[in-house]
Write an enzyme that holds these catalytic residues in place. Sequence first.
Site, PDB file in Angstrom:
ATOM      1  N   GLU A 143      68.794  60.854  60.733  1.00 11.06           N
ATOM      2  CA  GLU A 143      70.139  61.126  61.264  1.00 11.06           C
ATOM      3  C   GLU A 143      70.398  62.609  61.526  1.00 11.06           C
ATOM      4  O   GLU A 143      71.553  62.997  61.716  1.00 11.06           O
ATOM      5  CB  GLU A 143      71.246  60.565  60.341  1.00 11.06           C
ATOM      6  N   ASP A 163      79.915  58.459  59.802  1.00  5.77           N
ATOM      7  CA  ASP A 163      79.680  57.332  58.915  1.00  5.77           C
ATOM      8  C   ASP A 163      79.017  56.209  59.730  1.00  5.77           C
ATOM      9  O   ASP A 163      79.294  56.030  60.914  1.00  5.77           O
ATOM     10  CB  ASP A 163      81.025  56.830  58.369  1.00  5.77           C
ATOM     11  N   HIS A 226      86.375  57.567  47.389  1.00  6.11           N
ATOM     12  CA  HIS A 226      86.518  56.232  46.818  1.00  6.11           C
ATOM     13  C   HIS A 226      86.184  56.330  45.346  1.00  6.11           C
ATOM     14  O   HIS A 226      85.279  57.044  44.958  1.00  6.11           O
ATOM     15  CB  HIS A 226      85.494  55.252  47.431  1.00  6.11           C
ATOM     16  N   TYR A 227      86.929  55.573  44.560  1.00  8.35           N
ATOM     17  CA  TYR A 227      86.529  55.417  43.172  1.00  8.35           C
ATOM     18  C   TYR A 227      86.721  53.961  42.814  1.00  8.35           C
ATOM     19  O   TYR A 227      87.780  53.407  43.054  1.00  8.35           O
ATOM     20  CB  TYR A 227      87.358  56.293  42.223  1.00  8.35           C
ATOM     21  N   LEU A 228      85.736  53.350  42.267  1.00 13.55           N
ATOM     22  CA  LEU A 228      84.337  53.722  42.177  1.00 13.55           C
ATOM     23  C   LEU A 228      83.651  53.698  43.537  1.00 13.55           C
ATOM     24  O   LEU A 228      83.832  52.735  44.275  1.00 13.55           O
ATOM     25  CB  LEU A 228      83.619  52.649  41.343  1.00 13.55           C
ATOM     26  N   PRO A 229      82.851  54.679  43.857  1.00 19.10           N
ATOM     27  CA  PRO A 229      82.107  54.585  45.114  1.00 19.10           C
ATOM     28  C   PRO A 229      80.921  53.628  44.967  1.00 19.10           C
ATOM     29  O   PRO A 229      80.496  53.350  43.851  1.00 19.10           O
ATOM     30  CB  PRO A 229      81.602  56.015  45.316  1.00 19.10           C
ATOM     31  N   HIS A 233      76.315  59.592  44.767  1.00 19.70           N
ATOM     32  CA  HIS A 233      75.996  60.984  45.114  1.00 19.70           C
ATOM     33  C   HIS A 233      77.271  61.433  45.821  1.00 19.70           C
ATOM     34  O   HIS A 233      77.704  60.786  46.786  1.00 19.70           O
ATOM     35  CB  HIS A 233      74.787  61.069  46.044  1.00 19.70           C
ATOM     36  N   LEU A 234      77.860  62.556  45.345  1.00 22.06           N
ATOM     37  CA  LEU A 234      79.214  62.884  45.806  1.00 22.06           C
ATOM     38  C   LEU A 234      79.318  63.007  47.328  1.00 22.06           C
ATOM     39  O   LEU A 234      78.538  63.708  47.962  1.00 22.06           O
ATOM     40  CB  LEU A 234      79.709  64.182  45.156  1.00 22.06           C
ATOM     41  N   HIS A 235      80.301  62.312  47.878  1.00 21.48           N
ATOM     42  CA  HIS A 235      80.585  62.374  49.316  1.00 21.48           C
ATOM     43  C   HIS A 235      82.081  62.223  49.531  1.00 21.48           C
ATOM     44  O   HIS A 235      82.777  61.601  48.728  1.00 21.48           O
ATOM     45  CB  HIS A 235      79.806  61.281  50.062  1.00 21.48           C
TER      46      HIS A 235
END
Length: 291
Positions: A143, A163, A226-229, A233-235
């Site tokens: 990508e 996305d 979002h929680y929980l994603p 890995h943080l995004h």
Amino acid sequence: QSPLKSFKGFSLEKVLCENAKSKSLFVLGQFEGSDDKAVVLLEKMPFSSERATHYVCSDTSLKETLKNDIYGTYDAFIPVQENAVKATVIYPATEKHITKYTDQERFVVTETAELYKNITLPYLEEKEFSVQWVYNILEKKKESERIVFEDPDPETGFILLPDMKWDRKNINTLYLQAIVHKHGIKSLRDLNGTHLPLLRNILENGSAAIKEKFDVPRSKLNIFFHYLPSYNHLHVHFMHVNNETHGFSHLLTDVIQNIELKEDYYQWKTLTYAIREMDELYKRFKEADHL
Ligand code: M7G
């Protein structure tokens, strides 16, 4: 791997989810000659105002379904190339993918800091979704031609790119992800005062890059976690405000301010979110009598 050209030889095992509102259908099946499962997500795409003249034109044939006075309804067959359905193929799909895309009952959990430590974190450490796709992006193996902005700093840097859910055509459904270069931040829960420069950088430079590339100002962006994603890995999600979102998201500006007020805010905060009955995490909360 050569690109998939058709669904020839695909055998359908079952429909996982059908949604009239989002005009989508998710199915499970197998490609000929493979024992692996494949999840296929089919979604009708929104109309684009720039393409309006291509919908109402002589190439669009009409079959009348009702005519009463001045009111007529028709099945309209718009030219094939305007009528593509977005198909996402996940192959080979794991049990977790099958679960993720299966329609099921949702329940709300109230996750205290203690429940995070005792239930959620051990679950994440054992059962994480693979984030190989994230590493492929960060290492420019996949990508890379789609990257909209990059700050390569290992502590405060990130890559901003579309996305997978966005068709990249319709500005009203604009959807990008800022993926941080730093490894080891699983989610919002791990964020503290040391991450403020990272978060402010994403907010400022992520929004500026979107303004420059797509001419969408910050006042039109919903920027959130979002929680929980699904992927640990943080995004950060950057979405056009005209898009519908579901609940349980946390605005980046609020997250920054909460941490400014109390740097370990997210290590204390009780977080509420929905989980689904087929999720392993649901079973663990239930077994521990927290559902
Ligand atoms: P999330 O909050 O972890 O999970 O967001 P969710 O999928 O439950 O919302 C991950 C986001 O990354 C989603 O919006 C996905 O559409 C997007 N995404 C997932 N994958 C596997 C890819 C990918 O391979 N490429 C890109 N560009 N985006 C992806």
